[in-house]
Write a protein that holds these residues in place. Structure first.
Motif, PDB file in Angstrom:
ATOM      1  N   ALA A 252       0.811  -1.224   0.000  1.00  0.00           N
ATOM      2  CA  ALA A 252       0.000   0.000   0.000  1.00  0.00           C
ATOM      3  C   ALA A 252       0.842   1.271   0.000  1.00  0.00           C
ATOM      4  CB  ALA A 252      -0.926  -0.006   1.216  1.00  0.00           C
ATOM      5  N   SER A 253       2.173   1.144   0.036  1.00  0.00           N
ATOM      6  CA  SER A 253       3.028   2.318   0.125  1.00  0.00           C
ATOM      7  C   SER A 253       2.982   3.144  -1.153  1.00  0.00           C
ATOM      8  CB  SER A 253       4.469   1.889   0.403  1.00  0.00           C
ATOM      9  OG  SER A 253       5.362   2.978   0.255  1.00  0.00           O
ATOM     10  N   GLN A 254       3.132   4.454  -0.995  1.00  0.00           N
ATOM     11  CA  GLN A 254       3.155   5.357  -2.144  1.00  0.00           C
ATOM     12  C   GLN A 254       4.382   5.123  -3.015  1.00  0.00           C
ATOM     13  OE1 GLN A 254       4.170   9.473  -1.165  1.00  0.00           O
ATOM     14  NE2 GLN A 254       4.734   8.829   0.910  1.00  0.00           N
ATOM     15  N   TYR A 255       5.394   4.450  -2.473  1.00  0.00           N
ATOM     16  CA  TYR A 255       6.627   4.235  -3.215  1.00  0.00           C
ATOM     17  C   TYR A 255       6.598   2.963  -4.063  1.00  0.00           C
ATOM     18  CZ  TYR A 255       8.344   7.746   0.055  1.00  0.00           C
ATOM     19  OH  TYR A 255       8.501   8.888   0.800  1.00  0.00           O
ATOM     20  N   VAL A 256       5.573   2.140  -3.902  1.00  0.00           N
ATOM     21  CA  VAL A 256       5.507   0.881  -4.644  1.00  0.00           C
ATOM     22  C   VAL A 256       4.711   1.094  -5.929  1.00  0.00           C
ATOM     23  CG1 VAL A 256       4.709  -1.507  -4.600  1.00  0.00           C
ATOM     24  CG2 VAL A 256       5.687  -0.484  -2.545  1.00  0.00           C
ATOM     25  N   PRO A 257       5.337   0.925  -7.108  1.00  0.00           N
ATOM     26  CA  PRO A 257       4.618   1.123  -8.374  1.00  0.00           C
ATOM     27  C   PRO A 257       3.599   0.011  -8.612  1.00  0.00           C
ATOM     28  CG  PRO A 257       6.821   0.257  -8.785  1.00  0.00           C
ATOM     29  CD  PRO A 257       6.747   0.576  -7.319  1.00  0.00           C
ATOM     30  N   GLU A 258       2.677   0.257  -9.512  1.00  0.00           N
ATOM     31  CA  GLU A 258       1.592  -0.687  -9.769  1.00  0.00           C
ATOM     32  C   GLU A 258       2.110  -2.048 -10.198  1.00  0.00           C
ATOM     33  OE1 GLU A 258      -2.428  -1.046 -12.585  1.00  0.00           O
ATOM     34  OE2 GLU A 258      -1.282   0.824 -12.494  1.00  0.00           O
ATOM     35  N   GLU A 259       3.213  -2.068 -10.956  1.00  0.00           N
ATOM     36  CA  GLU A 259       3.732  -3.341 -11.444  1.00  0.00           C
ATOM     37  C   GLU A 259       4.292  -4.221 -10.334  1.00  0.00           C
ATOM     38  OE1 GLU A 259       6.901  -0.155 -12.473  1.00  0.00           O
ATOM     39  OE2 GLU A 259       4.701  -0.349 -12.444  1.00  0.00           O
ATOM     40  N   LEU A 260       4.410  -3.670  -9.106  1.00  0.00           N
ATOM     41  CA  LEU A 260       4.854  -4.446  -7.956  1.00  0.00           C
ATOM     42  C   LEU A 260       3.799  -4.448  -6.847  1.00  0.00           C
ATOM     43  CD1 LEU A 260       8.559  -3.168  -7.664  1.00  0.00           C
ATOM     44  CD2 LEU A 260       7.771  -5.284  -8.723  1.00  0.00           C
ATOM     45  N   GLY A 261       2.567  -4.148  -7.197  1.00  0.00           N
ATOM     46  CA  GLY A 261       1.519  -3.906  -6.215  1.00  0.00           C
ATOM     47  C   GLY A 261       0.958  -5.118  -5.509  1.00  0.00           C
ATOM     48  N   THR A 262       1.360  -6.328  -5.885  1.00  0.00           N
ATOM     49  CA  THR A 262       0.900  -7.529  -5.189  1.00  0.00           C
ATOM     50  C   THR A 262       2.101  -8.413  -4.877  1.00  0.00           C
ATOM     51  OG1 THR A 262       0.585  -8.838  -7.202  1.00  0.00           O
ATOM     52  CG2 THR A 262      -1.266  -7.475  -6.470  1.00  0.00           C
ATOM     53  N   GLU A 263       1.905  -9.327  -3.916  1.00  0.00           N
ATOM     54  CA  GLU A 263       3.010 -10.226  -3.546  1.00  0.00           C
ATOM     55  C   GLU A 263       3.408 -11.112  -4.717  1.00  0.00           C
ATOM     56  OE1 GLU A 263       4.153 -13.583  -0.181  1.00  0.00           O
ATOM     57  OE2 GLU A 263       2.484 -12.195   0.154  1.00  0.00           O
ATOM     58  N   GLU A 264       2.427 -11.523  -5.538  1.00  0.00           N
ATOM     59  CA  GLU A 264       2.754 -12.351  -6.694  1.00  0.00           C
ATOM     60  C   GLU A 264       3.653 -11.604  -7.670  1.00  0.00           C
ATOM     61  OE1 GLU A 264      -0.259 -11.845  -5.516  1.00  0.00           O
ATOM     62  OE2 GLU A 264      -0.693 -13.817  -4.648  1.00  0.00           O
TER      63      GLU A 264
END
Length: 489
Positions: A252-264
């Motif tokens: 949920a962090s603002q620093y995590v881009p959408e392409e890394l938005g899930t654990e998978e």
């Protein structure tokens, strides 16, 4: 790796408990004497060896359930405590209390780290290794002059820049240009501790491993950390930089881009298996002489370039190591300890022992090691612990007390905590006013989870914590007192 350095002043946060103010302290066994005097009252568990009671697992002895569920609503619905947690405890028949002391920083200690990580001892002075050249500053000067020619200009963070701002930047870059070398030539240095102006030993350099990969290598002693070792990969030799920041992966962090938005997604992006990364981390820990600590806690990690708007440039794993006493672990939490109760405090605090290692598909990325312990004598063997039912009552009462305190400031409208994990393990406590470099490992219950805060109108947006290893409440398993993880007692 640590997400943040020691908080010098602890406040009203989800990880801190203040037992002061206008609220009435709970009238129960919860509030007791803490510190050395309380430790002296610890008792050994008396068991009947003939009945086989001594061999019973601690889960059976303390009537510890497999799960603990409870829902509490208080303060007219402004406080919600939702508990649905697995209860973890080591496979043991009992805990002891063990004295520990701070290991001092010596040249011999540093040599063990150096020989383990950098056996070839290729060390260079930092300013000659990844300093800025005239070419770098000339490019910055050109960028500022181009901005000055425009009608309006913004910084990389989006803030408006006036002509006065740009003129100041130009003058600073021109001054730096005059002092900068035309090119960088590596200058060797010896990995030896020297004293700074305060008398604390330290070393700062760039170390190259057997493959020529450069690492910043910083070793020091300070008021809050008797020993601190920071090792960080700088990137390719030709483009070495210390402007990368590793942190735990928080979807949920603002620093995590959408392409890394899930654990998978991040699992796929890391490019190395957990098993491979763990093996490499364990090898690095063993190389610096650590044999009595294990990485029972871990997370995915991301690396951001703080010069390029926090762009994620790399991913990996971070492993958190803690020691075990007769098979019982020191519980890892994200709190590093070493805080002070107020700004006027004159004590020298002591952070917890900690070791974190970041591994990517390229190898070692970062190693942070601080405040190692020297184990002393067992103080009380098989110390008598409170039943879990008593601990659960203390948890319910003190969590309400803590959250009601957060509402008093007038900023928070409502607060909800979700507790999803309860553990029994060791934690170090100490009395900094009596001895700030020795303490005791005691068994504690930690209640892990996250919180959600809604602020009153005009006070800002809602606040939600999703940190994986945030202990919301720590209770001494011996006497039921609440331990402030931020302070360490």
């Amino acid at each position: 790796m640590k997400k943040s350095k020691v908080c010098i002043l602890t406040g009203i946060t989800a990880g801190a408990l203040l037992l002061t103010g206008c609220r009435e302290t709970p009238d129960s066994v919860i509030v007791k004497q803490k510190g050395e005097k309380a430790i002296e009252k610890y008792e050994e568990e008396k068991t009947d060896t003939s009945s086989g009671e001594a061999s019973r697992n601690i889960r059976e002895k303390l009537s510890v359930p497999e799960t603990f569920s409870e829902d509490i609503t208080a303060e007219d619905g402004k406080i919600i405590i939702h508990t649905d947690a697995a209860v973890e405890q080591p496979d043991t028949t009992g805990f002891s209390t063990v004295e520990v002391k701070a290991v001092p920083l010596t040249q011999e200690f540093m040599d063990t780290i150096t020989n383990g990580l950098f056996p070839e001892k290729k060390m260079y002075e930092p300013e000659y290794y990844y300093g800025m050249t005239k070419e770098y500053y000339q490019n910055k000067i050109n960028e500022v002059r181009a901005l000055m020619a425009q009608d309006s200009a913004e910084s990389e963070s989006g803030e408006a820049l006036t002509q006065e701002d740009l003129q100041q930047m130009l003058e600073e870059y021109e001054a730096a240009y005059a002092e900068a070398p035309k090119s960088l030539e590596k200058k060797e240095t010896a990995p030896l501790l020297t004293e700074n102006g305060t008398g604390d030993p330290r070393f700062s350099g760039v170390a190259e491993d057997e493959n020529g990969r450069p690492y910043s290598y910083f070793v020091k002693a300070s008021a809050d950390e008797p020993v601190s070792v920071q090792v960080k990969y700088l990137g390719d030799t030709e483009n070495a930089s210390d402007q990368a920041l590793w942190s735990d992966y928080t979807p949920a962090s603002q620093y995590v881009p959408e392409e890394l938005g899930t654990e998978e997604k991040i699992k796929s992006a890391v490019g190395i298996s957990y098993e491979e990364a763990k093996k490499t981390a364990d090898e690095k820990a063993a190389s610096i002489g650590i044999s009595d600590m294990s990485a029972d806690a871990w997370d995915y990690a991301i690396c951001r370039d703080i010069e390029r708007s926090d762009e994620v440039i790399k991913t990996g794993f971070v492993f958190y190591y803690t020691r075990k006493i007769d098979g019982c672990p020191v519980t890892y939490t994200s709190a590093i300890g070493g805080g002070l109760e107020d700004m006027d405090s004159t004590i020298e605090p002591w952070t917890y022992e900690h070791l974190s290692i970041v591994i990517s598909k390229e190898g070692l990325e970062e190693l942070s090691y601080g405040s190692p312990y020297e184990l002393g004598e067992v103080q009380v063997e098989n110390v008598k612990l409170l039943d879990f039912e008593e601990i659960a009552q203390i948890y319910s009462q003190m969590m309400q007390y803590k959250l009601s305190g957060e509402l008093e400031g007038g900023y928070i409208k409502s607060c909800k905590v979700n507790v999803n994990r309860v553990t029994l393990g060791y934690s170090r406590i100490y009395s900094p006013t009596q001895d700030n470099r020795s303490g005791v490992l005691v068994p504690v219950w930690d209640f892990f989870g996250n919180y959600e805060r809604t602020l009153n109108e005009g006070e800002g947006p809602a606040d939600k914590d999703t940190e994986r290893y945030n202990s919301l409440l720590t209770i001494n398993a011996v006497d039921g007192t609440v331990i402030d993880r931020g302070l360490g007692y």
